[in-house]
Motif scaffolding. Structure first.
Motif, PDB file in Angstrom:
ATOM      1  N   ALA A 106       0.839  -1.200   0.000  1.00 29.85           N
ATOM      2  CA  ALA A 106       0.000   0.000   0.000  1.00 29.85           C
ATOM      3  C   ALA A 106       0.874   1.249   0.000  1.00 29.85           C
ATOM      4  O   ALA A 106       1.970   1.258   0.572  1.00 29.85           O
ATOM      5  N   ARG A 107       0.383   2.310  -0.616  1.00 29.25           N
ATOM      6  CA  ARG A 107       1.137   3.563  -0.662  1.00 29.25           C
ATOM      7  C   ARG A 107       0.859   4.394   0.577  1.00 29.25           C
ATOM      8  O   ARG A 107      -0.255   4.388   1.113  1.00 29.25           O
ATOM      9  N   GLU A 110      -2.482   6.203   1.265  1.00 29.80           N
ATOM     10  CA  GLU A 110      -3.601   5.435   0.718  1.00 29.80           C
ATOM     11  C   GLU A 110      -4.706   5.340   1.771  1.00 29.80           C
ATOM     12  O   GLU A 110      -4.440   5.182   2.956  1.00 29.80           O
ATOM     13  N   VAL A 171     -10.331   0.397  -1.296  1.00 27.21           N
ATOM     14  CA  VAL A 171      -9.331   1.463  -1.423  1.00 27.21           C
ATOM     15  C   VAL A 171     -10.014   2.642  -2.091  1.00 27.21           C
ATOM     16  O   VAL A 171     -10.361   2.592  -3.272  1.00 27.21           O
ATOM     17  N   ARG A 174      -5.784   6.449  -3.676  1.00 26.79           N
ATOM     18  CA  ARG A 174      -4.415   5.955  -3.845  1.00 26.79           C
ATOM     19  C   ARG A 174      -3.573   7.092  -4.411  1.00 26.79           C
ATOM     20  O   ARG A 174      -3.805   7.539  -5.532  1.00 26.79           O
TER      21      ARG A 174
END
Length: 222
Positions: A106-107, A110, A171, A174
């Motif tokens: 995951a960033r 995020e 999500v 992002r």
């Protein structure tokens, strides 16, 4: 993508922690919920973001930027194969055991919606410590966990609410940078040359990691 298990811990005395009172809440056990999720307050004052969950050593754990800890069930499965033992949900001290979600990929920044109310934001990876090693009971665990490079993610609470085991995870945001949890983890542990790269994540990054990256750039340049 879903919340496979929602895990809470109670304070208990152990021999393997340097917490001043000798207690830890790392032994998280699955609960059905619902459990209230809120921002707990600044680090050093606030503890867990989940109602009923113990975070005992607030010097290093808890607070708004480490309110919730998530680990992918897929990573636990990888460790099961490597260690040759069963690893139940919650064994890494995680509040959220996820399924179908690349947590360490995951960033930073995020955002995940869990259930219908809660939104969490990824801030950093989990740094292994003596208490973690003692809890897992594996020799050289801190080094092994670090080398694996899949630390799971700490998250801050953007929108509070209730969650329960089985809730879907979506999500909902992002960022367009490439700073993942795994990259952040490597930068602050074994590959400091990656620190300048973290600045692309900006204020979404855990403040301690951001300060470390800024200090490195001031000294060595980008």
């Amino acid at each position: 993508m879903k919340l496979l298990s929602l895990n809470l811990g109670r304070a208990r005395a152990v021999e393997y922690t340097d917490q001043p009172e000798g207690v830890t809440g790392i032994d998280k056990q699955p609960v059905e919920g619902p459990v209230r999720v809120t921002a707990p307050g600044p680090k050093g004052v606030g503890a867990s973001g989940l109602a009923g969950d113990a975070v005992c050593d607030t010097r290093h754990h808890g607070g708004d930027d480490q309110a919730v800890y998530a680990v992918a069930r897929e990573d636990l499965d990888d460790w099961e194969r490597e260690l040759g033992r069963t690893l139940p949900n919650g064994v890494f001290g995680e509040n959220l055991t996820t399924q179908g979600l690349d947590v360490s990929g995951a960033r930073i920044g995020e955002r995940w919606r869990i259930g219908s109310e809660v939104v969490l934001e990824v801030t950093c990876g989990r740094i292994p410590c003596r208490t973690f090693q003692g809890h897992v009971g594996e020799k050289g665990w801190v080094k092994r966990f670090t080398e694996q490079g899949a630390p799971g993610a700490y998250l801050r609470v953007i929108e509070p609410g209730e969650i329960r085991s089985g809730d879907p995870i979506e999500v909902v945001h992002r960022p367009d940078h490439d700073v993942t949890v795994a990259v952040q983890f490597r930068a602050v542990t074994t590959e400091q040359a990656l620190l300048p790269r973290l600045l692309a994540a900006g204020e979404a990054l855990h403040p301690e990691s951001l300060a470390k990256a800024e200090k490195y750039v001031a000294k060595y340049g980008a």
